[in-house]
Design a protein around this motif. Structure first.
Motif, mmCIF file in Angstrom:
data_model
loop_
_atom_site.group_PDB
_atom_site.id
_atom_site.type_symbol
_atom_site.label_atom_id
_atom_site.label_comp_id
_atom_site.label_asym_id
_atom_site.label_seq_id
_atom_site.Cartn_x
_atom_site.Cartn_y
_atom_site.Cartn_z
ATOM 1 N N GLU A 128 5.351 -9.074 12.030
ATOM 2 C CA GLU A 128 4.906 -10.365 12.528
ATOM 3 C C GLU A 128 6.105 -11.278 12.792
ATOM 4 O OE1 GLU A 128 1.745 -10.811 13.186
ATOM 5 O OE2 GLU A 128 1.292 -8.812 12.382
ATOM 6 N N ILE A 129 5.875 -12.335 13.582
ATOM 7 C CA ILE A 129 6.978 -13.257 13.857
ATOM 8 C C ILE A 129 7.270 -14.156 12.660
ATOM 9 C CG2 ILE A 129 6.543 -13.235 16.339
ATOM 10 C CD1 ILE A 129 5.248 -15.993 16.027
ATOM 11 N N SER A 130 6.316 -14.295 11.731
ATOM 12 C CA SER A 130 6.532 -15.115 10.537
ATOM 13 C C SER A 130 6.523 -14.223 9.304
ATOM 14 C CB SER A 130 5.456 -16.193 10.414
ATOM 15 O OG SER A 130 4.174 -15.610 10.290
ATOM 16 N N PHE A 131 7.243 -14.691 8.276
ATOM 17 C CA PHE A 131 7.395 -13.891 7.062
ATOM 18 C C PHE A 131 7.343 -14.836 5.866
ATOM 19 C CE2 PHE A 131 9.842 -11.659 3.795
ATOM 20 C CZ PHE A 131 9.302 -10.377 3.866
ATOM 21 N N GLU A 132 6.548 -14.493 4.853
ATOM 22 C CA GLU A 132 6.391 -15.328 3.666
ATOM 23 C C GLU A 132 7.229 -14.785 2.513
ATOM 24 O OE1 GLU A 132 2.329 -15.769 2.595
ATOM 25 O OE2 GLU A 132 1.856 -17.094 4.286
ATOM 26 N N ILE A 133 7.971 -15.708 1.869
ATOM 27 C CA ILE A 133 8.782 -15.357 0.703
ATOM 28 C C ILE A 133 8.234 -16.101 -0.503
ATOM 29 C CG2 ILE A 133 11.072 -15.502 -0.338
ATOM 30 C CD1 ILE A 133 12.273 -15.327 2.435
ATOM 31 N N PHE A 134 7.871 -15.372 -1.547
ATOM 32 C CA PHE A 134 7.374 -16.001 -2.771
ATOM 33 C C PHE A 134 8.051 -15.420 -4.009
ATOM 34 C CE2 PHE A 134 4.492 -12.770 -1.163
ATOM 35 C CZ PHE A 134 4.424 -11.861 -2.215
ATOM 36 N N GLU A 135 9.051 -14.584 -3.815
ATOM 37 C CA GLU A 135 9.830 -14.033 -4.918
ATOM 38 C C GLU A 135 11.308 -14.088 -4.564
ATOM 39 O OE1 GLU A 135 8.510 -10.072 -5.563
ATOM 40 O OE2 GLU A 135 6.748 -10.654 -6.736
ATOM 41 N N GLU A 136 12.143 -14.129 -5.602
ATOM 42 C CA GLU A 136 13.582 -14.047 -5.356
ATOM 43 C C GLU A 136 13.920 -12.706 -4.719
ATOM 44 O OE1 GLU A 136 16.021 -16.750 -8.575
ATOM 45 O OE2 GLU A 136 15.728 -14.620 -8.985
ATOM 46 N N ILE A 144 14.918 -18.603 -6.843
ATOM 47 C CA ILE A 144 14.010 -19.563 -7.467
ATOM 48 C C ILE A 144 14.824 -20.552 -8.292
ATOM 49 C CG2 ILE A 144 12.180 -19.863 -9.172
ATOM 50 C CD1 ILE A 144 11.001 -17.238 -8.254
ATOM 51 N N ILE A 145 14.562 -21.842 -8.128
ATOM 52 C CA ILE A 145 15.249 -22.880 -8.904
ATOM 53 C C ILE A 145 14.688 -22.874 -10.323
ATOM 54 C CG2 ILE A 145 15.674 -25.350 -9.095
ATOM 55 C CD1 ILE A 145 15.330 -25.517 -6.057
ATOM 56 N N PRO A 146 15.532 -22.665 -11.337
ATOM 57 C CA PRO A 146 15.012 -22.599 -12.715
ATOM 58 C C PRO A 146 14.548 -23.962 -13.188
ATOM 59 C CG PRO A 146 17.416 -22.553 -12.715
ATOM 60 C CD PRO A 146 16.992 -22.473 -11.269
ATOM 61 N N PRO A 147 13.599 -23.999 -14.132
ATOM 62 C CA PRO A 147 13.147 -25.287 -14.690
ATOM 63 C C PRO A 147 14.308 -26.002 -15.397
ATOM 64 C CG PRO A 147 11.651 -23.498 -15.285
ATOM 65 C CD PRO A 147 12.864 -22.863 -14.694
ATOM 66 N N LEU A 148 14.292 -27.322 -15.359
ATOM 67 C CA LEU A 148 15.320 -28.098 -16.044
ATOM 68 C C LEU A 148 15.098 -28.046 -17.554
ATOM 69 C CD1 LEU A 148 15.495 -31.273 -13.763
ATOM 70 C CD2 LEU A 148 17.105 -29.363 -13.849
ATOM 71 N N ALA A 149 16.199 -27.905 -18.280
ATOM 72 C CA ALA A 149 16.114 -27.897 -19.747
ATOM 73 C C ALA A 149 15.828 -29.312 -20.255
ATOM 74 C CB ALA A 149 17.417 -27.376 -20.338
ATOM 75 N N PRO A 150 15.162 -29.439 -21.411
ATOM 76 C CA PRO A 150 14.916 -30.768 -21.972
ATOM 77 C C PRO A 150 16.225 -31.508 -22.243
ATOM 78 C CG PRO A 150 13.590 -29.092 -23.087
ATOM 79 C CD PRO A 150 14.567 -28.358 -22.215
ATOM 80 N N ILE A 151 16.181 -32.845 -22.144
ATOM 81 C CA ILE A 151 17.339 -33.700 -22.431
ATOM 82 C C ILE A 151 17.263 -34.164 -23.879
ATOM 83 C CG2 ILE A 151 18.597 -35.774 -21.764
ATOM 84 C CD1 ILE A 151 17.109 -35.693 -19.107
ATOM 85 N N ASN A 152 18.413 -34.232 -24.537
ATOM 86 C CA ASN A 152 18.472 -34.790 -25.889
ATOM 87 C C ASN A 152 19.653 -35.746 -25.969
ATOM 88 O OD1 ASN A 152 18.322 -35.408 -28.569
ATOM 89 N ND2 ASN A 152 18.866 -33.374 -29.313
ATOM 90 N N LEU A 153 19.383 -37.048 -25.892
ATOM 91 C CA LEU A 153 20.431 -38.062 -25.975
ATOM 92 C C LEU A 153 20.822 -38.375 -27.423
ATOM 93 C CD1 LEU A 153 19.287 -40.604 -23.231
ATOM 94 C CD2 LEU A 153 20.988 -38.775 -23.047
ATOM 95 N N GLY A 154 20.128 -37.763 -28.372
ATOM 96 C CA GLY A 154 20.438 -38.012 -29.770
ATOM 97 C C GLY A 154 19.536 -39.071 -30.380
#
Length: 290
Positions: free
Chosen positions: A105-113, A135-145
């Motif tokens: 097909e002229i179009s192609f779907e990407i849903f996995e790395e 795939i952009i990994p989830p951001l880790a939690p922040i700990n400002l102390g």
């Protein structure tokens, strides 16, 4: 007298086609005005030939299509959020299409790395292109102390480092590091195109101590005075010259009095001088008779 140029046809770029006529007893007129029995061209368009003699006239037309070079660009390597889908579409160009999974097909779907490629081809050439999708990994939690208290001459450097994130601090800073010099509620939000995380810390500063025992004074012998220091904070410890730890000191003796106050940030002191008025003696002399 019969004219036959053949079927419509296609050629590749930089190629030419030569059309011939086998009628030897005729005059010729081609679409470009030439009059030979052959016609050579490499340009798209309609080509016609008219053949004639003193008795008859015939003609034929053919359409020539010059196939343009194929073009293909899947774009730069890309990143996408988990559970999202990227749709890539290419121009058909009347070419055969073969994606890396075998689809056409002229179009192609990407849903996995992964690494994805496509090959397109026609009678003239075959070209291909490849794209890497992550795939952009989830951001880790922040700990400002923990919430913290600092001395007035200190500062707090808060640092977080997440190369996948943008930074937004409560004071407008957009760096991964922020130097805190004013008390308040400090928050940081980290975000990218997929997720957002945040944390908050309360920062308090202990003010510089201001101590004033007042001006030195003079009192009468036998009188007392309560020395009351003027201090700009309550979170301190007291130590008088005699070891007392009271907030005030009651004095009657002549001399120098001092007070030392301290907190977790500094120690300062002040002094207070008490003098006695001189004694007054009245001498009227001895008793006398006049």
């Amino acid at each position: 007298l019969t004219t036959n140029l053949g079927n419509d046809t296609s050629i590749c770029t930089d190629e030419t086609i030569t059309l011939n006529t086998t009628n030897t007893d005729a005059n010729y007129l081609w679409s470009n005005g030439s009059s030979g029995n052959q016609f050579t061209t490499g340009q798209s368009g309609l080509i016609w030939l008219k053949e004639f003699n003193e008795c008859l006239s015939t003609s034929d037309t053919i359409h020539l299509n010059v196939i343009a070079p194929l073009t293909l660009d899947l774009g730069p390597d890309t990143s996408f959020c988990n559970e999202d889908t990227i749709v890539i579409e290419i121009s058909p160009q009347n070419a055969n299409i073969n994606w890396s999974d075998g689809s056409s097909e002229i179009s192609f779907e990407i849903f996995e790395e992964g690494v994805y490629s496509v090959e397109i081809s026609n009678m003239c050439e075959t070209i291909s292109d490849t794209i890497i999708a992550k795939i952009i990994p989830p951001l880790a939690p922040i700990n400002l102390g923990n919430d913290t208290t600092l001395c007035y001459y200190q500062s707090l450097v808060l640092t977080t480092l997440n190369p996948q994130a943008n930074y937004e601090w409560s004071d407008g800073t957009i760096s991964h590091q922020n130097t805190i010099t004013q008390e308040g509620i400090i928050w940081l939000r980290e975000y990218n195109q997929c997720t957002s995380v945040s944390d908050t810390i309360a920062v308090k500063f202990i003010n510089q101590i201001s101590l004033e025992l007042g001006k030195d004074t003079t009192i009468c012998v036998g009188d007392t005075i309560i020395i009351t220091p003027t201090i700009n904070t309550n979170e301190i410890q007291y130590l008088w010259h005699n070891g007392s730890v009271s907030e005030t000191f009651t004095a009657s003796e002549e001399g120098m009095y001092w007070l030392q106050v301290k907190n977790q940030c500094e120690v300062i002191a002040d002094t207070f001088q008490i003098n006695h008025f001189d004694s007054i003696f009245v001498d009227l002399g001895q008793d006398t008779t006049i």
